[in-house]
Design a protein around this motif. Sequence first.
Motif, PDB file in Angstrom:
ATOM      1  N   ILE A  20      13.144  33.306  20.833  1.00  0.00           N
ATOM      2  CA  ILE A  20      12.743  31.903  20.844  1.00  0.00           C
ATOM      3  C   ILE A  20      13.159  31.173  19.575  1.00  0.00           C
ATOM      4  N   TYR A  21      13.248  31.886  18.455  1.00  0.00           N
ATOM      5  CA  TYR A  21      13.624  31.216  17.224  1.00  0.00           C
ATOM      6  C   TYR A  21      15.126  30.903  17.180  1.00  0.00           C
ATOM      7  N   TYR A  22      15.920  31.806  17.689  1.00  0.00           N
ATOM      8  CA  TYR A  22      17.362  31.703  17.461  1.00  0.00           C
ATOM      9  C   TYR A  22      18.198  31.589  18.727  1.00  0.00           C
ATOM     10  N   ASP A  23      17.588  31.240  19.845  1.00  0.00           N
ATOM     11  CA  ASP A  23      18.340  31.110  21.093  1.00  0.00           C
ATOM     12  C   ASP A  23      19.150  32.369  21.379  1.00  0.00           C
ATOM     13  N   VAL A 254       7.201  24.333  15.690  1.00  0.00           N
ATOM     14  CA  VAL A 254       8.271  24.386  16.676  1.00  0.00           C
ATOM     15  C   VAL A 254       8.381  25.826  17.156  1.00  0.00           C
ATOM     16  N   ASP A 255       8.554  25.985  18.466  1.00  0.00           N
ATOM     17  CA  ASP A 255       8.543  27.318  19.059  1.00  0.00           C
ATOM     18  C   ASP A 255       7.241  28.008  18.650  1.00  0.00           C
ATOM     19  N   ASN A 259       5.014  25.960  10.923  1.00  0.00           N
ATOM     20  CA  ASN A 259       5.411  24.845  10.061  1.00  0.00           C
ATOM     21  C   ASN A 259       4.246  23.925   9.701  1.00  0.00           C
ATOM     22  N   GLU A 260       3.444  23.579  10.700  1.00  0.00           N
ATOM     23  CA  GLU A 260       2.334  22.656  10.465  1.00  0.00           C
ATOM     24  C   GLU A 260       1.331  23.236   9.481  1.00  0.00           C
TER      25      GLU A 260
END
Length: 273
Positions: A20-23, A254-255, A259-260
Motif C-alpha cells: 500500500i505504501y509503494y504501489d 495517507v494509506d 502522518n497526522e
Amino acid sequence: MYQKGDDEKIKPERTYDFAIYYDYKDTLFTELSEGKSTTGTIVFEVKKGKTYKLAVSKTSPSLAQKEKDIEISVDLKKYDKTTSNFTEAENALAAYIDVVFLNKANAAYGKLVSTGKDEAIETAKKAFVKNFKDSFMDFRPSDEQASAAYDQFREAQAKRSSYKLTIIGFYDNKAQVNVKLNALSRENIRRLIGDYESAYFDTTDDYDYKKAEEDAYNKYKEILDKSDLVESNDKLNIVMSKKDGKWDIKMKNVDASQNEYLLQSYIGDVMDY
C-alpha cells in the motif's frame, strides 16, 4: 536470493504495508509461456556491503527434464549511489520538522520540500491554539494569548526536544521514514499547571480558579522549561511522495501512515501508545 558463502535462501518480502505504501506489484507467482515476458517488482531484504546471487529457476513441462538455474551476481556496492535518495528523503523531513514545528532555519526546505511552508505552519498553530484553549476551565485565553503561548511552546520545543529519523522504505517516488522523538507533552504540562494553581491558592486568601489559571498562564514559559519530555513509540512512520525533484509531506494520514500523528506529537500529544 542467496548471500555469497551462505546457502540459506532469503525469502522475498510480500508484506501488506509495502504494497500500500509503494504501489508494489507482486509477480512472484506469475506463470509465463515460452517466449513471453512480464515486468514487476520482487523485494528482498539484504545487508549493506554483502554480495548475493539471484537464482532463477525454469520449470520444465516434463518433470523428467532437469533445467539448470540461471544465476546472477548482485554486488550491492554497485548501487551505493542510489542510497543518496534515502538521505534526501530524511533531509527533506528534517527540514519540514525544523521549519514548521521548531521555527528553525533550514535551507533544505526550499531545495527539497514542495509543501507550502506558510500553510503548514498555520495548520500546526491552529491545532495547538484549539488544544491550548481547551486546557483551561475557567480562564479562557484569547486568540492572541493562545498564539503567544504557541510561540513560547515552539521556542521551548526547539530548545529541549530532539528527533531521530530512519528511512524504512524507498520505492520509485515514495519514501517511508520513521520518526523517533522526545518532545513536550501536553499531559505533563497540564499536570504542572495544576501544581502552579495549587501553589497560587496556598499563597492567597481567595480561591478564584480563574485567577489561579491565569496566574499559571502568565508562568507558561517557566512551566515549559520544567515539564518532563515524553518519548514517542516506534510506530511513527511518515509517508512522503516526490514529484519534480521535491518532496510533498502532508500532515494527514495517507494509506496506513501516521502522518497526522506527527503534527499532534509536535503540539503536545506525543504518540507514545
